[in-house]
Design an enzyme around this catalytic site. Structure first.
Site, PDB file in Angstrom:
ATOM      1  N   MET A   8       0.832  -1.199   0.000  1.00  0.00           N
ATOM      2  CA  MET A   8       0.000   0.000   0.000  1.00  0.00           C
ATOM      3  C   MET A   8       0.872   1.257   0.000  1.00  0.00           C
ATOM      4  SD  MET A   8      -3.404  -0.953   2.114  1.00  0.00           S
ATOM      5  CE  MET A   8      -2.769  -0.711   3.760  1.00  0.00           C
ATOM      6  N   HIS A  17       9.274  -3.510   3.675  1.00  0.00           N
ATOM      7  CA  HIS A  17       8.841  -3.695   2.287  1.00  0.00           C
ATOM      8  C   HIS A  17      10.046  -3.975   1.379  1.00  0.00           C
ATOM      9  CE1 HIS A  17       5.544  -0.824   3.704  1.00  0.00           C
ATOM     10  NE2 HIS A  17       4.835  -1.837   3.247  1.00  0.00           N
ATOM     11  N   SER A  70       6.163  -0.401  10.351  1.00  0.00           N
ATOM     12  CA  SER A  70       4.826  -0.273   9.774  1.00  0.00           C
ATOM     13  C   SER A  70       4.657   1.136   9.235  1.00  0.00           C
ATOM     14  CB  SER A  70       3.767  -0.537  10.855  1.00  0.00           C
ATOM     15  OG  SER A  70       2.496  -0.095  10.405  1.00  0.00           O
TER      16      SER A  70
HETATM   17  P1  AMP Z   1       1.420  -2.980   3.470  1.00  0.00           P
HETATM   18  O1  AMP Z   1       1.981  -1.937   2.552  1.00  0.00           O
HETATM   19  O2  AMP Z   1       1.444  -2.568   4.905  1.00  0.00           O
HETATM   20  O3  AMP Z   1       0.083  -3.484   3.008  1.00  0.00           O
HETATM   21  O4  AMP Z   1       2.395  -4.221   3.399  1.00  0.00           O
HETATM   22  C1  AMP Z   1       2.789  -4.773   2.178  1.00  0.00           C
HETATM   23  C2  AMP Z   1       3.569  -6.031   2.444  1.00  0.00           C
HETATM   24  O5  AMP Z   1       4.700  -5.713   3.259  1.00  0.00           O
HETATM   25  C3  AMP Z   1       2.767  -7.085   3.208  1.00  0.00           C
HETATM   26  O6  AMP Z   1       3.121  -8.378   2.729  1.00  0.00           O
HETATM   27  C4  AMP Z   1       3.253  -6.893   4.617  1.00  0.00           C
HETATM   28  O7  AMP Z   1       3.148  -8.045   5.424  1.00  0.00           O
HETATM   29  C5  AMP Z   1       4.707  -6.536   4.385  1.00  0.00           C
HETATM   30  N1  AMP Z   1       5.261  -5.845   5.553  1.00  0.00           N
HETATM   31  C6  AMP Z   1       4.779  -4.732   6.147  1.00  0.00           C
HETATM   32  N2  AMP Z   1       5.517  -4.413   7.236  1.00  0.00           N
HETATM   33  C7  AMP Z   1       6.468  -5.376   7.332  1.00  0.00           C
HETATM   34  C8  AMP Z   1       7.539  -5.631   8.249  1.00  0.00           C
HETATM   35  N3  AMP Z   1       7.778  -4.851   9.299  1.00  0.00           N
HETATM   36  N4  AMP Z   1       8.314  -6.709   8.032  1.00  0.00           N
HETATM   37  C9  AMP Z   1       8.085  -7.537   6.981  1.00  0.00           C
HETATM   38  N5  AMP Z   1       7.102  -7.352   6.082  1.00  0.00           N
HETATM   39  C10 AMP Z   1       6.308  -6.283   6.253  1.00  0.00           C
END
Ligand code: AMP
Length: 282
Positions: A31, A38, A186
């Site tokens: 996102m 990421h 995050s």
């Molecule tokens: P998001 O942009 O938050 O929807 O996350 C995109 C991808 O990145 C998803 O597969 C999440 O699980 C992964 N992700 C987000 N934060 C982390 C983190 N701290 N460590 C590993 N993967 C992450």
């Protein structure tokens, strides 16, 4: 090959069909508002495939009506620079109308796995996730798709969906990337006030505590959860949404710790809901 930004589904599908003839496609859905967590997924996709596609799409249908869809942090310029240096080949960056045109009516739902944990306080969330990931898989045609263990329930739900719907791709799940004090990285951490940011690492400490208790032989899930809750309450002003222990297959709450167990939690710091988890094998 210079990195390209693709905004339409049709163009991305054309490119993906061509890439697939020439090699393996690695895919990382996000996102945006990217961080090191990421980028680790992107580097892994880079190593495991010939072409890397990263999608950036804040998916409205996975947010509840009172959640943070509108204020979710966005910075495309910065994301683009980070992805360029991490070795992405394409950014798929569609608009909401491109993904959900007038008349959109079809949803993908994985039963049971999306109902507990985050699904309880975010009804419809995983249906939104699986629907968008299905559309992204059908557009990007990946051989490998990389996800993070930070969103463990999401990763398990997507893995089940890929299996149930016969997707011909491999799902890779990487460990959670953390700040030095243990806080899971995050995009939402930017919402935290300095005081909340200072308290938030207690979430990870509570998971480490659970792991230690189980390592010392504790098998009563209720006892472990109560100890975690006490620590979180004592060391932060966070409001606990849930602290739960489930099996890693059906994500059903367990009473006795026997097999592989997902210890997961969600805690509100003000309006910001943070999640974290750890997997323990007694
Ligand atoms: P998001 O942009 O938050 O929807 O996350 C995109 C991808 O990145 C998803 O597969 C999440 O699980 C992964 N992700 C987000 N934060 C982390 C983190 N701290 N460590 C590993 N993967 C992450």
């Amino acid at each position: 090959m210079p990195m390209r930004v693709v905004r339409s589904v049709a163009a991305m599908q054309r490119i993906a069909r061509d890439l697939r003839r020439r090699g393996r496609i690695g895919f990382v859905p996000t996102m945006g508002f990217l961080h090191e967590g990421h980028l680790r997924l992107v580097r892994t996709a880079r190593r495991q495939s010939d072409f890397v596609v990263v999608s950036i799409f804040v998916n409205p249908i996975q947010f509840g009506p009172t959640e943070d869809f509108r204020r979710y942090p966005r910075d495309f310029g910065r994301d683009r620079r980070l992805l360029q240096s991490a070795g992405a080949d394409f950014i798929f960056y569609p608009g909401v109308k491109e993904m959900y045109p007038e008349g959109f009516a079809t949803f993908v739902d994985v039963e049971r796995l999306g109902e507990g944990l985050c699904g309880k306080s975010r009804p419809g969330h995983f249906r939104g996730v699986t629907t968008v990931v299905t559309k992204l898989f059908n557009t990007v045609l990946p051989d490998v798709a990389v996800f993070g263990a930070k969103d463990a329930q999401q990763a398990f739900v997507i893995r089940r969906m890929a299996r149930d719907l016969d997707y011909q791709l491999r799902i890779v799940i990487l460990p959670t990337a953390r700040e030095n004090d243990g806080l899971a990285m995050s995009s939402r951490n930017v919402y935290l006030t300095p005081e909340q940011r200072a308290e938030a690492p207690v979430l990870h400490r509570s998971l480490v505590l659970a792991k230690r208790l189980i390592g010392q032989g504790e098998r009563d899930a209720a006892k472990v959860k109560a100890t975690m809750r006490r620590l979180i309450r004592r060391e932060s002003g966070g409001r606990i949404d849930y602290v739960e222990m489930v099996d890693t297959d059906e994500l059903r709450p367990i009473k006795t710790i026997a097999g592989e167990t997902l210890v997961a939690l969600a805690v509100f710091f003000g309006k910001t809901r943070l999640i974290d988890n750890i997997i323990v094998r007694p």
